[in-house]
Write a protein that holds these residues in place. Sequence first.
Motif, PDB file in Angstrom:
ATOM      1  N   GLU A  94     -21.684  30.469  -8.471  1.00 17.83           N
ATOM      2  CA  GLU A  94     -20.558  31.098  -9.203  1.00 17.83           C
ATOM      3  C   GLU A  94     -19.657  29.915  -9.626  1.00 17.83           C
ATOM      4  O   GLU A  94     -19.039  30.157 -10.590  1.00 17.83           O
ATOM      5  CB  GLU A  94     -19.947  32.338  -8.690  1.00 17.83           C
ATOM      6  N   PRO A 127     -19.207  35.503 -13.711  1.00 19.09           N
ATOM      7  CA  PRO A 127     -18.219  36.597 -13.463  1.00 19.09           C
ATOM      8  C   PRO A 127     -17.761  36.723 -11.903  1.00 19.09           C
ATOM      9  O   PRO A 127     -18.758  36.833 -10.938  1.00 19.09           O
ATOM     10  CB  PRO A 127     -18.698  37.702 -13.938  1.00 19.09           C
ATOM     11  N   ASP A 183     -14.354  37.991  -8.980  1.00 18.30           N
ATOM     12  CA  ASP A 183     -13.448  38.958  -8.884  1.00 18.30           C
ATOM     13  C   ASP A 183     -12.102  38.310  -8.917  1.00 18.30           C
ATOM     14  O   ASP A 183     -11.065  38.844  -9.710  1.00 18.30           O
ATOM     15  CB  ASP A 183     -13.293  39.784  -7.285  1.00 18.30           C
ATOM     16  N   ARG A 184     -12.014  37.134  -8.460  1.00 20.92           N
ATOM     17  CA  ARG A 184     -10.653  36.621  -8.726  1.00 20.92           C
ATOM     18  C   ARG A 184     -10.858  34.910  -9.017  1.00 20.92           C
ATOM     19  O   ARG A 184     -11.603  34.272  -8.557  1.00 20.92           O
ATOM     20  CB  ARG A 184      -9.557  36.251  -7.520  1.00 20.92           C
ATOM     21  N   GLY A 234     -15.156  37.651 -18.095  1.00 19.31           N
ATOM     22  CA  GLY A 234     -15.671  38.547 -17.318  1.00 19.31           C
ATOM     23  C   GLY A 234     -15.155  38.542 -15.985  1.00 19.31           C
ATOM     24  O   GLY A 234     -15.662  39.222 -15.230  1.00 19.31           O
ATOM     25  N   HIS A 235     -14.179  37.729 -15.795  1.00 16.47           N
ATOM     26  CA  HIS A 235     -13.608  37.908 -14.476  1.00 16.47           C
ATOM     27  C   HIS A 235     -12.759  38.976 -14.332  1.00 16.47           C
ATOM     28  O   HIS A 235     -11.901  39.260 -15.179  1.00 16.47           O
ATOM     29  CB  HIS A 235     -12.978  36.450 -14.155  1.00 16.47           C
ATOM     30  N   ARG A 236     -12.469  39.522 -12.956  1.00 18.48           N
ATOM     31  CA  ARG A 236     -11.573  40.840 -12.934  1.00 18.48           C
ATOM     32  C   ARG A 236     -10.313  40.259 -12.921  1.00 18.48           C
ATOM     33  O   ARG A 236      -9.298  41.276 -13.615  1.00 18.48           O
ATOM     34  CB  ARG A 236     -12.043  41.506 -11.694  1.00 18.48           C
ATOM     35  N   ARG A 237      -9.797  39.155 -12.127  1.00 22.67           N
ATOM     36  CA  ARG A 237      -8.629  38.663 -12.131  1.00 22.67           C
ATOM     37  C   ARG A 237      -8.416  37.297 -12.389  1.00 22.67           C
ATOM     38  O   ARG A 237      -9.213  36.728 -11.883  1.00 22.67           O
ATOM     39  CB  ARG A 237      -7.874  39.114 -10.938  1.00 22.67           C
ATOM     40  N   TYR A 238      -7.485  36.903 -13.223  1.00 28.05           N
ATOM     41  CA  TYR A 238      -7.069  35.492 -13.405  1.00 28.05           C
ATOM     42  C   TYR A 238      -5.713  35.026 -12.987  1.00 28.05           C
ATOM     43  O   TYR A 238      -4.904  35.736 -13.124  1.00 28.05           O
ATOM     44  CB  TYR A 238      -7.018  35.240 -15.028  1.00 28.05           C
ATOM     45  N   ILE A 285      -7.283  40.735 -20.625  1.00 27.77           N
ATOM     46  CA  ILE A 285      -7.560  40.090 -19.395  1.00 27.77           C
ATOM     47  C   ILE A 285      -6.454  40.375 -18.376  1.00 27.77           C
ATOM     48  O   ILE A 285      -5.213  40.703 -18.811  1.00 27.77           O
ATOM     49  CB  ILE A 285      -7.878  38.666 -19.299  1.00 27.77           C
ATOM     50  N   GLU A 286      -6.720  40.744 -17.088  1.00 28.67           N
ATOM     51  CA  GLU A 286      -5.855  40.910 -15.824  1.00 28.67           C
ATOM     52  C   GLU A 286      -5.219  39.357 -15.717  1.00 28.67           C
ATOM     53  O   GLU A 286      -6.124  38.843 -14.993  1.00 28.67           O
ATOM     54  CB  GLU A 286      -6.294  41.740 -14.902  1.00 28.67           C
TER      55      GLU A 286
END
Length: 333
Positions: free
Chosen positions: A8, A24, A26-27, A41-45, A62-63
């Motif tokens: 990744e 993608p 999680d963080r 595509g990532h959950r948190r940035y 995005i978050e």
Amino acid sequence: MVLTFRPEGIYCPAGDFYIDPWRPVDRALITHGHADHARPGHRRYLATDIAGPVMRHRLGEIELESIRYGETRSIGGARVSFHPAGHIPGSAQIRVELGGEVWVVSGDYKTTPDALSTPFESVRCHSFITECTFGLPVFEWPTEAKAARQVNAWWAANAAEGIFSLLGAYSLGKAQRVMSLLDPEIAPILTHGAVENTNAILRAQGFDLPATTHATQGLKPKDYPGAMVIAPPGALGSDWARRFRPGATGFASGWMRMRGVRRRRSVDRGFVVSDHADWKGLNEAIKATGAENIYATHGYTEIFARWLTSEGYNAEALKTEFTGEGVGAEDSE
């Protein structure tokens, strides 16, 4: 290890986060907003407060959490901070510390200052993950003043003959840096939509850019004689660009330092303007870190790693999906 390398991307087990991952996760901690480093595509940035607005523009909803240069955060068992990379506005090197051991991920960086980016700062570390997009001795950049003289002389000569100057420059960073070199007294400055959208975001953040006019489909070129037209490289051969005739074409890139690249790009003039470190800058930056372990990414990785090994470093080439300022890239920069 403080950082490891997974399919990744670059991973920190102690903090359970990735840096500029290409798949993608999680963080994701992001060095800057170019498409090869800030992917969807990532959950948190997490990125600098300066990089945040353009990332939202490019990636949508995005978050995204922001961090200031030099601010330290604890993420899991790791201590993290972001430091100026001098590449484009908001670009950062990411420092990760665990148990007294420090690693730094450079992202993309440039060691010489320009009018827009926060100047590069050296960060001491034990291990340094460095780009080497231009990791050959042939790559040596002119000063900002010399680059400005060259671009403006070309533009002024074209304008005097009633010719448009169409200049290819990546829409985030390079286009605005080229604009900072221009003499707006020569003629109007027109921009492609991708460039003007980025201009608007940076202006809203307080960046001082010269006046530009968005070259919409309804714009009449004859009303802007001798204009400088700034567009992403891929737009130079489009119907949008063909309206600006007669015209001369140029391209701003570090690759213009190499003979033959301008010819393959089919442009009339090449300008050596890069937002990456040249050979001297790479070597000086690496030396200043004090790092013993160097990992080379995106560029002349194998050649550069061998060079560093000959200089006494423990150097290794890494395979990543970063592209840097690729010869055939259109707007990853």
